[in-house]
Design a protein around this motif. Sequence first.
Motif, PDB file in Angstrom:
ATOM      1  N   CYS A  53       2.311   1.886  -3.457  1.00 24.33           N
ATOM      2  CA  CYS A  53       1.322   2.366  -4.433  1.00 24.33           C
ATOM      3  C   CYS A  53       0.832   3.781  -4.120  1.00 24.33           C
ATOM      4  CB  CYS A  53       0.141   1.397  -4.484  1.00 24.33           C
ATOM      5  SG  CYS A  53       0.580  -0.245  -5.114  1.00 24.33           S
TER       6      CYS A  53
ATOM      7  N   SER B 228      -2.528  -9.520  -5.380  1.00 18.29           N
ATOM      8  CA  SER B 228      -2.805  -8.501  -6.401  1.00 18.29           C
ATOM      9  C   SER B 228      -2.124  -7.182  -6.065  1.00 18.29           C
ATOM     10  CB  SER B 228      -4.318  -8.297  -6.566  1.00 18.29           C
ATOM     11  OG  SER B 228      -4.906  -7.901  -5.336  1.00 18.29           O
ATOM     12  N   GLN B 229      -2.197  -6.784  -4.790  1.00 22.04           N
ATOM     13  CA  GLN B 229      -1.570  -5.527  -4.400  1.00 22.04           C
ATOM     14  C   GLN B 229      -0.040  -5.632  -4.443  1.00 22.04           C
ATOM     15  OE1 GLN B 229      -2.591  -3.893  -0.467  1.00 22.04           O
ATOM     16  NE2 GLN B 229      -2.883  -1.916  -1.468  1.00 22.04           N
TER      17      GLN B 229
ATOM     18  N   ALA C  56       0.826  -1.211   0.000  1.00 18.95           N
ATOM     19  CA  ALA C  56       0.000   0.000   0.000  1.00 18.95           C
ATOM     20  C   ALA C  56       0.858   1.258   0.000  1.00 18.95           C
ATOM     21  CB  ALA C  56      -0.933  -0.005   1.209  1.00 18.95           C
TER      22      ALA C  56
ATOM     23  N   SER D 104      -2.262 -10.840  -0.001  1.00 20.69           N
ATOM     24  CA  SER D 104      -2.706  -9.821  -0.955  1.00 20.69           C
ATOM     25  C   SER D 104      -1.823  -9.821  -2.194  1.00 20.69           C
ATOM     26  CB  SER D 104      -2.692  -8.441  -0.282  1.00 20.69           C
ATOM     27  OG  SER D 104      -3.191  -7.453  -1.149  1.00 20.69           O
TER      28      SER D 104
END
Length: 200
Positions: free
Chosen positions: A62, A95-96, A59, A93
């Motif tokens: 990104c 995909s992240q 996170a 997670s």
Amino acid sequence: WSVVYKRRVFGTLLVSDVKVSGAWLSGYLEEFFAARMFFLAPSMENDSSIASSIKVSAASICDEIFDKFDQKLGGRQRSSIILEFSILEVLASQSQYQAARVKIDGLGYKTAVCGIDPRILLWMDYSTLPSDFLKLSCPVEPAALWLTSDTETQIKKAIQKIGRARVVWDNCATQENIELGQRLGITLFQGDAVDPPSLP
């Protein structure tokens, strides 16, 4: 981060004796500190080792705060900076994590997945995990309690399959921890026994 280092940081910032036992709390604080680290934009210069590393979350990578951190590095070679992701986040997670990987791969940073217990190598194949480095955490228990002859042989084979140049033996608190890693065929080390923390 080693558990000892976490406790020192958490204890200093929270002005209390913190026992890091809850995965959710630990993950939340690590993400918070990663964002703060990007905001402070450290120089990442380190003359005593081949690379500098920083614990991050997908996170935080990104987020635009990482973009600002990247800009402040200027001409600093990105390949000498290793961005570390928790194995728990990678597994929970994908995909992240993949989105973060796409972003930083294009910029030239190296990546590591950390928090892997070496005993898990007995039943989980990490050789194809998309990461430049894998950080195995040295167990806190004495080797005599968990490292049988058969387990040692299997771990050595797994490390050879992953590639020795990709494996880091983390949480080395003592010289004995380093010697155990060498016994398993590991050549890269991290922890207080290698680089003592400067925090009080």
